[in-house]
Scaffold this motif. Structure first.
Motif, mmCIF file in Angstrom:
data_model
loop_
_atom_site.group_PDB
_atom_site.id
_atom_site.type_symbol
_atom_site.label_atom_id
_atom_site.label_comp_id
_atom_site.label_asym_id
_atom_site.label_seq_id
_atom_site.Cartn_x
_atom_site.Cartn_y
_atom_site.Cartn_z
ATOM 1 N N UNK A 1 33.197 30.553 67.101
ATOM 2 C CA UNK A 1 32.891 31.899 67.315
ATOM 3 C C UNK A 1 31.766 32.315 66.826
ATOM 4 N N UNK A 2 31.067 33.360 68.092
ATOM 5 C CA UNK A 2 29.753 34.618 67.519
ATOM 6 C C UNK A 2 29.971 35.048 66.287
ATOM 7 N N UNK A 3 31.049 35.688 66.832
ATOM 8 C CA UNK A 3 31.896 36.581 65.503
ATOM 9 C C UNK A 3 32.839 37.004 64.937
ATOM 10 N N UNK A 4 33.520 37.025 64.114
ATOM 11 C CA UNK A 4 34.869 36.829 63.742
ATOM 12 C C UNK A 4 35.070 38.323 62.920
ATOM 13 N N UNK A 5 36.140 38.456 63.164
ATOM 14 C CA UNK A 5 36.704 40.087 62.376
ATOM 15 C C UNK A 5 38.119 39.274 61.359
ATOM 16 N N UNK A 6 37.338 40.044 60.354
ATOM 17 C CA UNK A 6 38.847 39.736 59.424
ATOM 18 C C UNK A 6 39.504 40.752 59.374
ATOM 19 N N UNK A 7 40.386 40.834 59.413
ATOM 20 C CA UNK A 7 41.711 42.347 59.159
ATOM 21 C C UNK A 7 42.863 41.476 58.594
ATOM 22 N N UNK A 8 42.861 40.400 57.692
ATOM 23 C CA UNK A 8 43.925 39.565 56.982
ATOM 24 C C UNK A 8 44.662 40.940 56.285
ATOM 25 N N UNK A 9 43.570 41.688 55.940
ATOM 26 C CA UNK A 9 44.069 42.756 54.956
ATOM 27 C C UNK A 9 43.761 42.439 53.093
ATOM 28 N N UNK A 10 43.693 41.502 53.698
ATOM 29 C CA UNK A 10 42.836 41.023 52.127
ATOM 30 C C UNK A 10 41.686 40.497 51.963
ATOM 31 N N UNK A 11 40.809 40.365 52.441
ATOM 32 C CA UNK A 11 39.567 40.064 53.326
ATOM 33 C C UNK A 11 39.215 38.301 52.706
ATOM 34 N N UNK A 12 40.051 37.694 53.121
ATOM 35 C CA UNK A 12 40.147 36.054 53.405
ATOM 36 C C UNK A 12 38.800 35.349 53.688
ATOM 37 N N UNK A 13 38.613 35.523 54.956
ATOM 38 C CA UNK A 13 37.590 35.360 55.411
ATOM 39 C C UNK A 13 36.455 36.110 55.128
ATOM 40 N N UNK A 14 36.456 37.192 54.923
ATOM 41 C CA UNK A 14 34.991 37.573 54.072
ATOM 42 C C UNK A 14 34.681 37.184 52.515
ATOM 43 N N UNK A 15 36.105 36.993 51.149
ATOM 44 C CA UNK A 15 35.480 36.749 50.203
ATOM 45 C C UNK A 15 35.479 35.296 50.543
ATOM 46 N N UNK A 16 35.760 34.304 50.929
ATOM 47 C CA UNK A 16 35.585 32.703 51.072
ATOM 48 C C UNK A 16 34.613 32.555 51.810
ATOM 49 N N UNK A 17 33.974 33.114 52.581
ATOM 50 C CA UNK A 17 32.206 32.785 53.223
ATOM 51 C C UNK A 17 31.869 33.436 52.457
ATOM 52 N N UNK A 18 31.876 34.202 51.287
ATOM 53 C CA UNK A 18 30.629 34.536 49.924
ATOM 54 C C UNK A 18 30.437 36.290 50.220
ATOM 55 N N UNK A 19 31.307 36.849 51.055
ATOM 56 C CA UNK A 19 30.990 37.905 50.446
ATOM 57 C C UNK A 19 31.272 38.791 48.677
ATOM 58 N N UNK A 20 30.768 39.489 48.806
ATOM 59 C CA UNK A 20 31.141 40.298 47.731
ATOM 60 C C UNK A 20 32.206 41.218 47.467
ATOM 61 N N UNK A 21 33.288 41.389 46.277
ATOM 62 C CA UNK A 21 33.843 42.185 46.452
ATOM 63 C C UNK A 21 34.819 43.042 45.618
ATOM 64 N N UNK A 22 35.145 43.525 45.691
ATOM 65 C CA UNK A 22 36.302 44.221 44.477
ATOM 66 C C UNK A 22 37.372 44.126 44.599
ATOM 67 N N UNK A 23 38.263 44.546 43.329
ATOM 68 C CA UNK A 23 39.672 43.440 43.838
ATOM 69 C C UNK A 23 40.758 45.108 42.522
ATOM 70 N N UNK A 24 41.268 46.317 43.351
ATOM 71 C CA UNK A 24 42.089 47.028 42.434
ATOM 72 C C UNK A 24 40.919 47.990 41.680
ATOM 73 N N UNK A 25 41.578 48.712 39.921
ATOM 74 C CA UNK A 25 40.646 49.694 39.438
ATOM 75 C C UNK A 25 39.868 48.900 38.198
ATOM 76 N N UNK A 26 39.183 49.624 37.110
ATOM 77 C CA UNK A 26 38.547 48.849 36.757
ATOM 78 C C UNK A 26 38.777 47.874 36.265
ATOM 79 N N UNK A 27 40.064 47.565 35.265
ATOM 80 C CA UNK A 27 40.400 46.542 34.865
ATOM 81 C C UNK A 27 41.687 45.780 35.737
ATOM 82 N N UNK A 28 41.662 45.860 37.063
ATOM 83 C CA UNK A 28 41.902 45.010 37.702
ATOM 84 C C UNK A 28 42.841 44.958 38.011
#
Length: 455
Positions: A154-181
């Motif tokens: 596609x020309x544009x992808x929208x990640x609505x996986x709830x877990x940012x799977x597409x974005x994360x697997x494409x190399x986008x930085x992310x956070x998860x949980x609190x400071x301890x995970x």
């Protein structure tokens, strides 16, 4: 981890303008909106039904649609909400807050809205890989279903996986949980039938007697009795969803990470056992309503509250929330309270203090809301990807507010419209979208977007 190298050619489908991955509220609204704007749109859903939390996870009620003065989740969000409510004769037409959900009706509502928009739909199709270049442009996604592996472009992808799977697997930085995970606990929702309606409505539901927010709730006696050791704490929300039928969002399951299939599998097994013990406990401690009740269904999908949050072009902060801040590029207004469910080490405190198992809740007054800027949907390092739903760029406390269905619907509509504009006018560059035009179009479609106020 050992690796296995696989070299093979896989089928490549015809190209799309917009591909939306994930058919929850944000994904459905994104697909409808993109198709409505004229984009050739494909919606992929890993399960066999659209709707996510309100259908496959059996969440029994909509979070509030109003700011206690007016409905603020309008546009597609309000249309879908009203269509679902219209088939529930026991729900007063004027009700807009904590309205129960008929999950089977809602599945059909989403089906009808998505297909009527002209979007194409594939069920039982799982995102399995992402191909991207060094400039942050996704070139294709790999999906799997009963036809095996295939590639989609596609020309544009929208990640609505709830877990940012597409974005994360494409190399986008992310956070998860609190400071301890640590992540918020999950809940495995369920449905009881053969419930006595009069007793439920007039003894346990009116006035919130069953809810943990009521210090006199029988859930405290159930937990303190020790008879039902799998009931971990006092989290219990319930709604009358149909004739003799009550839906429950109850119990907590910790250490469930939706990006870890083993933990999700353990959580589902545990959740089914928790549901059975809750049914039995309610039959003993609330016999007027539940003595003859029957556990007819546990959700096929566990109710996950958080996992990944992208690091986007803007991070919505708790300060923004407290200041009721507006933004020039805001595409949604949100009024839901800060709803972060507590960690396992806080169970005893919530029981002793006879309070809801929520950490540091913050509530708005009537008429108050904050904006969500478009930049929160744009992942850093990626050019042709948007994220909508609970994984947008925000601090963890704020994620406890923006993760619920009404705001996810509104975010999805904005993301789908922006994706179509990016395709049509900006060669798929999501950062080039004219947010003034985007806001205007959302307003034309009924969105609630007052003029931003000064900071």
């Amino acid at each position: 981890m050992n690796t296995y190298s696989l070299s093979r050619n896989i089928p490549l489908s015809e190209p799309w303008d917009v591909i939306v991955v994930g058919g929850g509220p944000s994904g459905c609204a994104a697909a409808i909106s993109a198709a409505r704007e004229g984009a050739k749109t494909l919606l992929l859903e890993a399960s066999g039904a659209l709707g996510g939390g309100g259908t496959s996870a059996l969440v029994p009620a909509w979070c509030p649609f109003s700011d206690k003065e007016k409905v603020i989740y309008r546009g597609l969000a309000q249309k879908i909400f009203e269509a679902c409510k219209a088939g529930m004769p026991h729900v007063p037409p004027a009700d807009v807050d904590w309205v129960p959900i008929d999950a089977e009706r809602l599945k059909r509502v989403y089906d009808d809205f998505v297909l009527a928009s002209g979007a194409h739909l594939l069920f039982n199709t799982v995102l399995s890989g992402v191909d991207h270049d060094e400039q942050g442009r996704v070139r294709a996604i790999i999906v799997s279903n009963k036809q095996g592996l295939s590639a989609l472009q596609a020309r544009v992808y929208i990640d609505c996986t709830g877990d940012a799977d597409l974005a994360a697997w494409a190399g986008a930085p992310f956070h998860k949980g609190d400071d301890s995970g640590d992540l918020m606990p999950a809940t495995h929702c369920f449905v009881l039938t053969n419930v006595d309606e009069y007793a439920f409505r007039h003894i346990y539901w009116n006035g919130g007697r069953l809810h943990a927010g009521n210090p006199e709730s029988p859930i405290y006696r159930i937990v303190e009795s020790g008879k039902y050791p799998l009931i971990p704490d006092t989290h219990i929300c319930s709604n009358w969803v149909g004739p003799s039928t009550v839906g429950f969002n109850a119990g907590h399951i910790w250490n469930v990470d939706n990006t870890d299939p083993e933990s999700v599998s353990r959580g589902l097994v545990q959740g089914r056992k928790v549901a059975k013990q809750l049914r039995d406990a309610l039959a003993e401690y609330c016999p007027e309503a539940f003595a003859a009740s029957f556990l007819c269904n546990t959700a096929p999908q566990i109710g996950v509250r958080e996992s990944r949050r992208i690091d986007g072009d803007y991070t919505l902060t708790l300060d923004d929330y407290m200041a009721r801040r507006s933004f020039p590029d805001e595409i949604v207004r949100n009024c839901y309270f800060i709803d972060v469910h507590h960690s396992a080490d806080k169970i005893a405190d919530s029981i002793t203090e006879r309070r809801e198992p929520i950490t540091n809740a913050v509530y708005y007054g009537p008429g108050e809301s904050h904006g969500i800027p478009y930049r929160c949907l744009v992942p850093k390092k990626l050019q042709n990807v948007l994220v909508a739903g609970r994984s947008i760029s925000c601090e963890r406390a704020v994620q406890g507010s923006v993760r619920v269905m009404p705001v996810c619907l509104a975010m999805g509509e904005a993301a789908g419209m922006a994706a179509a504009h990016a395709v049509q006018s900006h060669c798929g560059d999501v950062r080039a979208v004219d947010t003034a035009r985007l806001r205007h179009r959302l307003q034309e479609e009924g969105g609630y977007l007052p003029e931003p106020t000064a900071a």
